[in-house]
Design an enzyme around this catalytic site. Structure first.
Site, PDB file in Angstrom:
ATOM      1  N   TYR A  61      36.629  19.972  42.595  1.00 14.77           N
ATOM      2  CA  TYR A  61      36.157  20.136  41.223  1.00 14.77           C
ATOM      3  C   TYR A  61      36.510  18.903  40.382  1.00 14.77           C
ATOM      4  CZ  TYR A  61      35.797  24.981  42.791  1.00 14.77           C
ATOM      5  OH  TYR A  61      35.513  26.116  43.504  1.00 14.77           O
ATOM      6  N   HIS A 125      37.249  25.215  52.109  1.00 17.18           N
ATOM      7  CA  HIS A 125      36.236  25.219  51.049  1.00 17.18           C
ATOM      8  C   HIS A 125      34.818  25.007  51.579  1.00 17.18           C
ATOM      9  CE1 HIS A 125      35.465  23.828  46.601  1.00 17.18           C
ATOM     10  NE2 HIS A 125      34.630  24.771  46.988  1.00 17.18           N
TER      11      HIS A 125
HETATM   12  P1  NAD Z   1      30.726  31.697  36.713  1.00 15.26           P
HETATM   13  O1  NAD Z   1      29.716  32.655  37.169  1.00 15.26           O
HETATM   14  O2  NAD Z   1      32.091  32.188  36.454  1.00 15.26           O
HETATM   15  O3  NAD Z   1      30.108  30.948  35.440  1.00 15.26           O
HETATM   16  C1  NAD Z   1      30.824  29.951  34.762  1.00 15.26           C
HETATM   17  C2  NAD Z   1      30.051  29.491  33.551  1.00 15.26           C
HETATM   18  O4  NAD Z   1      29.942  30.548  32.610  1.00 15.26           O
HETATM   19  C3  NAD Z   1      30.761  28.351  32.803  1.00 15.26           C
HETATM   20  O5  NAD Z   1      29.779  27.494  32.229  1.00 15.26           O
HETATM   21  C4  NAD Z   1      31.503  29.075  31.692  1.00 15.26           C
HETATM   22  O6  NAD Z   1      31.780  28.261  30.589  1.00 15.26           O
HETATM   23  C5  NAD Z   1      30.514  30.161  31.359  1.00 15.26           C
HETATM   24  N1  NAD Z   1      31.137  31.336  30.729  1.00 15.26           N
HETATM   25  C6  NAD Z   1      32.222  32.038  31.131  1.00 15.26           C
HETATM   26  N2  NAD Z   1      32.462  33.039  30.263  1.00 15.26           N
HETATM   27  C7  NAD Z   1      31.525  32.971  29.290  1.00 15.26           C
HETATM   28  C8  NAD Z   1      31.266  33.713  28.114  1.00 15.26           C
HETATM   29  N3  NAD Z   1      32.010  34.751  27.754  1.00 15.26           N
HETATM   30  N4  NAD Z   1      30.209  33.355  27.353  1.00 15.26           N
HETATM   31  C9  NAD Z   1      29.433  32.306  27.691  1.00 15.26           C
HETATM   32  N5  NAD Z   1      29.630  31.540  28.785  1.00 15.26           N
HETATM   33  C10 NAD Z   1      30.677  31.882  29.577  1.00 15.26           C
HETATM   34  O7  NAD Z   1      30.759  30.547  37.812  1.00 15.26           O
HETATM   35  P2  NAD Z   1      31.873  29.588  38.378  1.00 15.26           P
HETATM   36  O8  NAD Z   1      32.686  28.953  37.323  1.00 15.26           O
HETATM   37  O9  NAD Z   1      31.165  28.733  39.354  1.00 15.26           O
HETATM   38  O10 NAD Z   1      32.809  30.549  39.240  1.00 15.26           O
HETATM   39  C11 NAD Z   1      34.087  30.927  38.847  1.00 15.26           C
HETATM   40  C12 NAD Z   1      35.163  30.273  39.682  1.00 15.26           C
HETATM   41  O11 NAD Z   1      35.074  30.737  41.031  1.00 15.26           O
HETATM   42  C13 NAD Z   1      35.093  28.745  39.786  1.00 15.26           C
HETATM   43  O12 NAD Z   1      35.667  28.132  38.657  1.00 15.26           O
HETATM   44  C14 NAD Z   1      35.870  28.509  41.060  1.00 15.26           C
HETATM   45  O13 NAD Z   1      37.245  28.588  40.793  1.00 15.26           O
HETATM   46  C15 NAD Z   1      35.463  29.713  41.920  1.00 15.26           C
HETATM   47  N6  NAD Z   1      34.331  29.384  42.832  1.00 15.26           N
HETATM   48  C16 NAD Z   1      34.609  29.022  44.111  1.00 15.26           C
HETATM   49  C17 NAD Z   1      33.604  28.682  44.992  1.00 15.26           C
HETATM   50  C18 NAD Z   1      33.948  28.292  46.397  1.00 15.26           C
HETATM   51  O14 NAD Z   1      35.102  28.328  46.764  1.00 15.26           O
HETATM   52  N7  NAD Z   1      33.001  27.925  47.230  1.00 15.26           N
HETATM   53  C19 NAD Z   1      32.275  28.705  44.564  1.00 15.26           C
HETATM   54  C20 NAD Z   1      31.998  29.099  43.264  1.00 15.26           C
HETATM   55  C21 NAD Z   1      33.034  29.448  42.408  1.00 15.26           C
END
Ligand code: NAD
Length: 317
Positions: A61, A125
């Site tokens: 990230y 990952h």
């Molecule tokens: P998510 O579905 O959580 O969406 C994140 C987005 O939504 C960001 O732009 C955030 O600012 C916004 N958001 C969050 N709350 C909000 C609200 N109340 N109102 C408006 N916008 C809002 O997607 P993500 O961040 O990709 O996934 C969460 C976490 O999961 C990542 O940060 C990561 O740690 C993990 N992840 C891991 C993998 C992997 O290991 N392959 C893949 C995807 C995600």
């Protein structure tokens, strides 16, 4: 914030209890747009103050920026206040290295950036971009050695296609993989992880669900430019946002309540980049009741594309 505390659930057989809402730290690497470092640090502090004890990050990230910023945020927080997960094997959009040598070095680099002496959960990952047989034969044994050395406590695997989990879990000894992290498969528009939950439960593996907002599809501001979904999926999710809005509701709130309601999912990771977003999301989960009428309406908008996803990784995986 009024109301009850954020509930916790057991994470598989790890003995860890994690908050049902977890802090996804990818936004601290500017993955969803530029972020002020102070906002990211404050978001982490607010999350811990409000009872979020599970935090997930990766060296990928922001090309290590998220880990560095998270390390600054965690510097003065007592170590028993959070369960920390980071990853090995992915270092750039197309840069993967799951060799024993690289992942072993990677853990030391992450420990230094994160300012901690051990990592609770180390995850391979996006394994669909590598060789699953290498993960089984080389990567997991290397991580096992780090477990024995006390640098990591538990081991996990992550990726998009759900079939990778069965491939690995059917070929390793019980206890080799403690958790899986699946993303974009347990949200309003894609619930396919639901079918795999009984298998994961039987294997004794803890389930982490990430991206309950489908990486921004289920938000009023919409997804980032790099989002891999087709225009059809993007369009359906946009419609869902508008339906909620027409009732004076926010689809993001509904999506978080939906994802965290499943008792077989220990924790749901949402990306959060500011203290205000952390407060809104904790409030949605703790004090809000799932609006069944709105859920039905949103479901009917999304049903033609329910479980539609996008390709990820090598075709053979
Ligand atoms: P998510 O579905 O959580 O969406 C994140 C987005 O939504 C960001 O732009 C955030 O600012 C916004 N958001 C969050 N709350 C909000 C609200 N109340 N109102 C408006 N916008 C809002 O997607 P993500 O961040 O990709 O996934 C969460 C976490 O999961 C990542 O940060 C990561 O740690 C993990 N992840 C891991 C993998 C992997 O290991 N392959 C893949 C995807 C995600």
């Amino acid at each position: 914030m009024a109301g009850t505390a954020l509930p916790k659930r057991k994470l598989g057989k790890t003995g860890l209890e994690v908050s049902i809402l977890g802090f996804g730290a990818s936004p601290l690497g500017n993955v969803f747009g530029d972020l002020k470092e102070a906002d990211g640090v404050e978001a982490v502090h607010e999350a811990i103050r409000l009872g979020i004890n599970f935090i997930d990050v990766s060296p990928f990230y922001g090309a290590t920026l998220a880990e560095t910023n998270l390390g600054k945020a965690l510097k003065d927080i007592p170590r028993d206040k959070f369960v920390l997960s980071t990853k090995v094997g992915r270092y750039g959009q197309d840069v993967f290295d799951f060799s024993a040598e690289r992942v072993t070095k990677s853990v030391d680099e992450s420990l230094a950036r994160l300012n901690v002496e051990y990592i609770d959960i180390i995850q391979c990952h996006d394994i669909e971009y590598g060789s699953l047989d290498q993960i089984i034969e080389e990567t997991l044994p290397a991580l096992q050695k780090l477990k024995e050395a006390g640098k990591v406590r538990f081991i996990g695997i992550t990726g998009l296609p759900l079939k990778i989990y069965k491939y690995v879990l059917d070929r390793v000894a019980p206890g080799t993989v403690d958790v899986v992290l699946s993303y974009c498969h347990y949200s309003l528009n894609d619930r396919s992880l639901g079918d795999l939950l009984p298998y994961l439960e039987e294997k004794g593996v803890g389930v982490i669900n990430a991206s309950p907002l489908s990486m921004g599809l289920l938000t009023e501001q919409g997804p980032p430019d790099w989002h891999p979904a087709s225009d059809e999926i993007k369009g359906a999710c946009k419609k869902a946002v508008e339906v909620a809005k027409s009732h004076g509701k926010n689809v993001t709130t509904l999506a978080l309540q939906f994802a965290t309601a499943n008792p077989f999912i220990a924790t749901t990771l949402v990306g959060m980049a500011s203290p205000a977003i952390v407060r809104a999301n904790v409030e949605a989960v703790v004090n809000g009741a799932l609006d069944e009428r709105l859920l039905n309406e949103v479901e009917s908008v999304l049903s033609p594309l329910q479980n539609a996803s996008w390709p990820s990784g090598k075709p053979e995986n």
